[in-house]
Design an enzyme around this catalytic site. Structure first.
Site, PDB file in Angstrom:
ATOM      1  N   CYS A 149       0.815  -1.204   0.000  1.00  0.00           N
ATOM      2  CA  CYS A 149       0.000   0.000   0.000  1.00  0.00           C
ATOM      3  C   CYS A 149       0.858   1.268   0.000  1.00  0.00           C
ATOM      4  CB  CYS A 149      -0.941   0.095   1.194  1.00  0.00           C
ATOM      5  SG  CYS A 149      -1.870  -1.403   1.500  1.00  0.00           S
ATOM      6  N   ARG A 178       3.075   0.406  -5.384  1.00  0.00           N
ATOM      7  CA  ARG A 178       3.022  -0.271  -4.086  1.00  0.00           C
ATOM      8  C   ARG A 178       1.752  -1.087  -3.910  1.00  0.00           C
ATOM      9  NH1 ARG A 178       6.648   1.805  -0.577  1.00  0.00           N
ATOM     10  NH2 ARG A 178       5.474   0.985   1.175  1.00  0.00           N
ATOM     11  N   TRP A 194      -2.838  -2.633  -1.586  1.00  0.00           N
ATOM     12  CA  TRP A 194      -2.493  -3.997  -1.999  1.00  0.00           C
ATOM     13  C   TRP A 194      -3.047  -4.881  -0.897  1.00  0.00           C
ATOM     14  CZ3 TRP A 194       0.447  -8.181  -0.208  1.00  0.00           C
ATOM     15  CH2 TRP A 194       0.759  -9.148  -1.162  1.00  0.00           C
ATOM     16  N   ASN A 218      -0.657   1.544   6.019  1.00  0.00           N
ATOM     17  CA  ASN A 218       0.168   0.621   5.256  1.00  0.00           C
ATOM     18  C   ASN A 218       0.867  -0.271   6.279  1.00  0.00           C
ATOM     19  OD1 ASN A 218       3.452   1.060   3.798  1.00  0.00           O
ATOM     20  ND2 ASN A 218       2.086  -0.657   3.581  1.00  0.00           N
ATOM     21  N   GLY A 219       0.718  -1.599   6.130  1.00  0.00           N
ATOM     22  CA  GLY A 219       1.347  -2.524   7.079  1.00  0.00           C
ATOM     23  C   GLY A 219       0.350  -3.579   7.508  1.00  0.00           C
ATOM     24  N   GLU A 236      16.563 -15.302 -13.096  1.00  0.00           N
ATOM     25  CA  GLU A 236      16.041 -13.947 -13.255  1.00  0.00           C
ATOM     26  C   GLU A 236      15.261 -13.821 -14.572  1.00  0.00           C
ATOM     27  OE1 GLU A 236      15.461 -11.644 -11.359  1.00  0.00           O
ATOM     28  OE2 GLU A 236      15.273  -9.848 -12.570  1.00  0.00           O
ATOM     29  N   LYS A 251      11.354 -12.725 -14.773  1.00  0.00           N
ATOM     30  CA  LYS A 251      10.914 -11.555 -15.574  1.00  0.00           C
ATOM     31  C   LYS A 251       9.751 -11.955 -16.456  1.00  0.00           C
ATOM     32  CE  LYS A 251      12.096  -9.101 -13.941  1.00  0.00           C
ATOM     33  NZ  LYS A 251      12.635  -8.700 -12.776  1.00  0.00           N
ATOM     34  N   GLU A 270       6.370 -13.057 -14.291  1.00  0.00           N
ATOM     35  CA  GLU A 270       5.675 -12.069 -13.467  1.00  0.00           C
ATOM     36  C   GLU A 270       4.878 -11.072 -14.302  1.00  0.00           C
ATOM     37  OE1 GLU A 270       8.204  -9.688 -10.888  1.00  0.00           O
ATOM     38  OE2 GLU A 270       9.748  -9.526 -12.404  1.00  0.00           O
ATOM     39  N   HIS A 283      16.237 -34.867 -13.879  1.00  0.00           N
ATOM     40  CA  HIS A 283      15.801 -35.547 -12.654  1.00  0.00           C
ATOM     41  C   HIS A 283      14.323 -35.282 -12.380  1.00  0.00           C
ATOM     42  CE1 HIS A 283      19.811 -36.910 -11.813  1.00  0.00           C
ATOM     43  NE2 HIS A 283      20.258 -35.681 -12.030  1.00  0.00           N
ATOM     44  N   LYS A 316       5.533  -3.558  -5.814  1.00  0.00           N
ATOM     45  CA  LYS A 316       6.984  -3.416  -5.937  1.00  0.00           C
ATOM     46  C   LYS A 316       7.692  -3.468  -4.592  1.00  0.00           C
ATOM     47  CE  LYS A 316      10.539  -1.041  -8.375  1.00  0.00           C
ATOM     48  NZ  LYS A 316      10.910  -2.283  -9.070  1.00  0.00           N
TER      49      LYS A 316
HETATM   50  C1  G6P Z   1       9.155  -7.425  -5.063  1.00  0.00           C
HETATM   51  C2  G6P Z   1       9.507  -6.842  -6.419  1.00  0.00           C
HETATM   52  C3  G6P Z   1      10.767  -7.497  -6.963  1.00  0.00           C
HETATM   53  C4  G6P Z   1      11.908  -7.347  -5.968  1.00  0.00           C
HETATM   54  C5  G6P Z   1      11.526  -7.910  -4.605  1.00  0.00           C
HETATM   55  C6  G6P Z   1      12.546  -7.537  -3.544  1.00  0.00           C
HETATM   56  O1  G6P Z   1       8.734  -8.733  -5.195  1.00  0.00           O
HETATM   57  O2  G6P Z   1       8.437  -7.010  -7.324  1.00  0.00           O
HETATM   58  O3  G6P Z   1      11.129  -6.886  -8.188  1.00  0.00           O
HETATM   59  O4  G6P Z   1      13.033  -8.011  -6.455  1.00  0.00           O
HETATM   60  O5  G6P Z   1      10.272  -7.353  -4.175  1.00  0.00           O
HETATM   61  O6  G6P Z   1      12.498  -6.143  -3.372  1.00  0.00           O
HETATM   62  P1  G6P Z   1      13.684  -5.244  -2.879  1.00  0.00           P
HETATM   63  O7  G6P Z   1      13.131  -3.859  -2.877  1.00  0.00           O
HETATM   64  O8  G6P Z   1      14.046  -5.729  -1.505  1.00  0.00           O
HETATM   65  O9  G6P Z   1      14.814  -5.416  -3.841  1.00  0.00           O
END
Ligand code: G6P
Length: 608
Positions: free
Chosen positions: A2, A27, A75, A101-102, A481, A485, A488, A504, A603
């Site tokens: 949030c 957020r 969120w 938020n929290g 990674e 990408k 997501e 395996h 994010k």
């Molecule tokens: C979320 C984001 C990711 C990020 C992760 C860790 O899941 O969508 O892109 O890698 O958090 O976030 P940070 O801010 O700790 O790198």
């Protein structure tokens, strides 16, 4: 997660709140709401859906006049996305209103007690206990009521609060969720993050845990949980305001992909001096660096993937044992710290709840903690013993690209520093590495030139059900990674596998036409990876390979090949990830999805 924002000043509050919320939508974006004091009463509008629904409902804020207000973009954690669960939340009399938020962890117990006292709950949120508790404790003094609430609740919060009795003030408090305060000539603001207020001010106060703030049009007053007044000094934010705007790109993600040469250059250049790596922020002498016996890297999401790359690079280059943990696992696994352990927490936002908890766990054991962080002044940056900033600038798209690239660049620097002082590389090797490192930004630029080619390829896979990414060593780290990408933002199921492990079990999922993206940038592992490519091809896979220039013979085995420029073997991730990011982006775009705001995600993950 949030996002919260608040404003009190000379201007109309609603447009400022809507603008701020737009910058915080990364957020969370399942509902949004604002509450404004209109000179007579506090009015509220909140609605499920993206912020634009609220903007339409309020005609860009025009239907909500008034110069003081608070806003929220959500969120969902407790209670599904709905109009009722959206914030703000009012008490029955509409005299107190809260955005949060929290997570309030003891909300169920508090709710039972409040219900027994006759308080009626309208939503399924944990937040609603806050507004009823405030009502219970309020006797005319907002600060005293907030303090009492802070003592009763467990969990994390950043709060924005208004009291009808005190219409010329807004209040805020925080514990373990980010909150900043901005001072501007036309009024004062609160927000979860800097981009929300950058248009109005660069003067920012960072709130610490268990602090309270009271804002009026002209004043900002800080208090601790005992009600004592605090003196705080503002920090000047030097971010370029355009950095937080799209600047002509269709999406933030594409813009941020294109900002990678700069992000990597800005992270590397200031630290390469006189044929040496100089990381003053490390705060460690060469003797201290030599005394490190183990490194423990902890992070979440892509930052965790950066950590896995870091393991291969630090172990390979500097011969130091490295453990990498997911922060959500690490914090509850009772980790063993040996003397001489250096803990590294990697985080773009510097606010990820699990990473912050891991940092505190490490500090509890007396271990030195280094933060590799992008957001200046964030919680992890402030609580770590030392901070090495990644200079990627503000990252808005939920799927990280440039911050990830800057994180791996920071880890290369660290590995080179350790390797040099521990004598695991010769001066000649070191200088060659340095020159390879300096070339990375330009080489990334060259790869970005492939975008049309990647887009054409991506368009062939818009209807895929699932995909695999395989590789060995650093190529495995890249696969992790690349796969994240893609999945997501495209919602196509995808898995990353260590190429030798596929047989395996998982190889049974390969069918005619399944796309397998094979990473083959590690020269010593190249023949092994080729064998794994043959294995999946035999089962009908279509293989896209990513390898170094010069391996033309791979075209006899793989169906489609992307070549990356030659660099040091430890640095190939920085190049190979570029086509994979573009691939994910164009698959998502081709499927007509919301690239920057994928479903269910946020994010900055400030809840466990
Ligand atoms: C979320 C984001 C990711 C990020 C992760 C860790 O899941 O969508 O892109 O890698 O958090 O976030 P940070 O801010 O700790 O790198």
């Amino acid at each position: 997660m949030c996002g919260i924002v608040g404003y009190i000043g000379e201007n109309q509050a609603a447009p400022i709140l809507l603008d701020g919320l737009a910058k915080l939508e990364y957020r969370g974006y399942d509902s949004a709401g604002i509450a404004i004091y209109d000179g007579n009463e506090i009015r509220m509008e909140k609605v499920m859906g993206r912020l634009k629904v609220l903007e339409e409902l309020t005609h860009g804020g025009e239907t909500m006049p008034g110069c003081a207000g608070i806003g929220h973009t959500r969120w969902a954690t407790h209670g599904c996305p709905s109009d009722t669960n959206a914030h703000p939340h009012f008490n029955k009399e509409h005299s107190i209103v809260v955005v949060h938020n929290g997570i309030i962890e003891n909300y169920a117990k508090l709710k039972r007690k409040l219900e027994a006292k006759g308080y009626e709950f309208l939503s399924e949120t944990d937040t609603e206990v806050l507004v009823h508790l405030l009502t219970e404790y309020y006797d005319g003094d907002p600060i005293a009521a907030i303090e009492r609430v802070m003592r009763r609740v467990e969990g994390s919060y950043a709060l924005g609060i208004m009291f009808l009795d005190h219409p010329h003030h807004i209040y805020a408090a925080r514990k373990d969720s980010p909150l900043i305060v901005g001072a501007s000539p036309v009024g004062n603001l609160i927000a979860s993050d800097v981009p929300a207020i950058l248009r109005y001010t660069r003067n920012v106060y960072y709130m610490e845990n268990e602090e309270i703030v009271c804002l009026s049009k002209e004043n900002i007053r800080f208090f601790n949980i005992d009600g004592d007044k605090l003196e705080k000094t503002p920090t000047t934010i030097d971010w370029d305001i355009d950095a937080a705007e799209k600047g002509g790109y269709e999406h933030f993600m594409l813009k941020e992909i294109y900002e990678q040469p700069k992000a990597v250059r800005d992270t590397i250049s200031p630290r390469l001096k006189n044929n040496d790596v100089v990381i003053e922020e490390l705060g460690m002498t060469d003797d201290e660096l030599r005394a490190v016996r183990k490194i423990s890297i902890v992070a979440c999401g892509s930052a965790y993937h950066a950590g896995i790359t870091g393991k291969y690079v630090l172990e390979g280059m500097a011969r130091i044992p490295v453990e990498v943990d997911l922060a959500s696992e690490f914090r509850y696994r009772n980790p063993i710290y040996e003397e001489g352990t250096l803990a590294i927490i990697i985080s773009q936002s510097g606010e990820t709840a699990d990473s912050l908890a891991a940092l505190r766990e490490a500090k509890k054991h007396g271990v030195r903690v280094l933060g590799i962080v992008n957001v200046v002044g964030s919680s992890i940056a402030r609580e770590a013993d030392n901070v090495m900033y990644t200079w990627a600038g503000p990252e808005i798209s939920v799927a990280t690209t440039k911050a990830y690239s800057a994180q791996i660049a920071a880890l290369y620097l660290l590995a080179m520093k350790f390797a040099k002082v521990r004598g695991t590389v010769s001066q000649e090797e070191f200088l060659k590495m340095q020159s390879d490192l300096e070339q990375l930004p330009e080489q990334i630029e060259t790869l970005l030139g492939m975008k049309e080619k990647i887009q054409r390829f991506a368009n062939r896979y818009l209807a895929a059900d699932h995909m695999f990414f395989i590789g060995r060593g650093i190529d495995y780290a890249i696969s992790l990674e690349g796969s994240l990408k893609l999945k997501e933002i495209s919602y196509i199921h995808s898995e990353a596998y260590a190429a030798g492990e596929l047989k395996h079990g998982t190889i049974s999922l390969i069918e005619d036409g399944t796309l397998v993206v094979a990473l083959a940038t590690q020269e010593n592992l190249y023949p092994k990876t080729i064998s794994n490519i043959v294995e999946v091809k035999t089962r009908g896979a279509f293989v896209m390979a990513v390898t170094n220039f010069g391996h033309k013979e791979i075209e006899k085995t793989a169906d489609y090949v992307i070549y990356i420029p030659k660099t040091n073997q430890f640095f190939t991730n920085s190049l190979a990830i570029i086509p994979l990011q573009l691939f994910g982006y164009y698959v998502s775009l081709g499927r007509g999805l919301d690239v920057d705001k994928p479903r269910n995600l946020a994010k900055s993950v400030t809840v466990e």
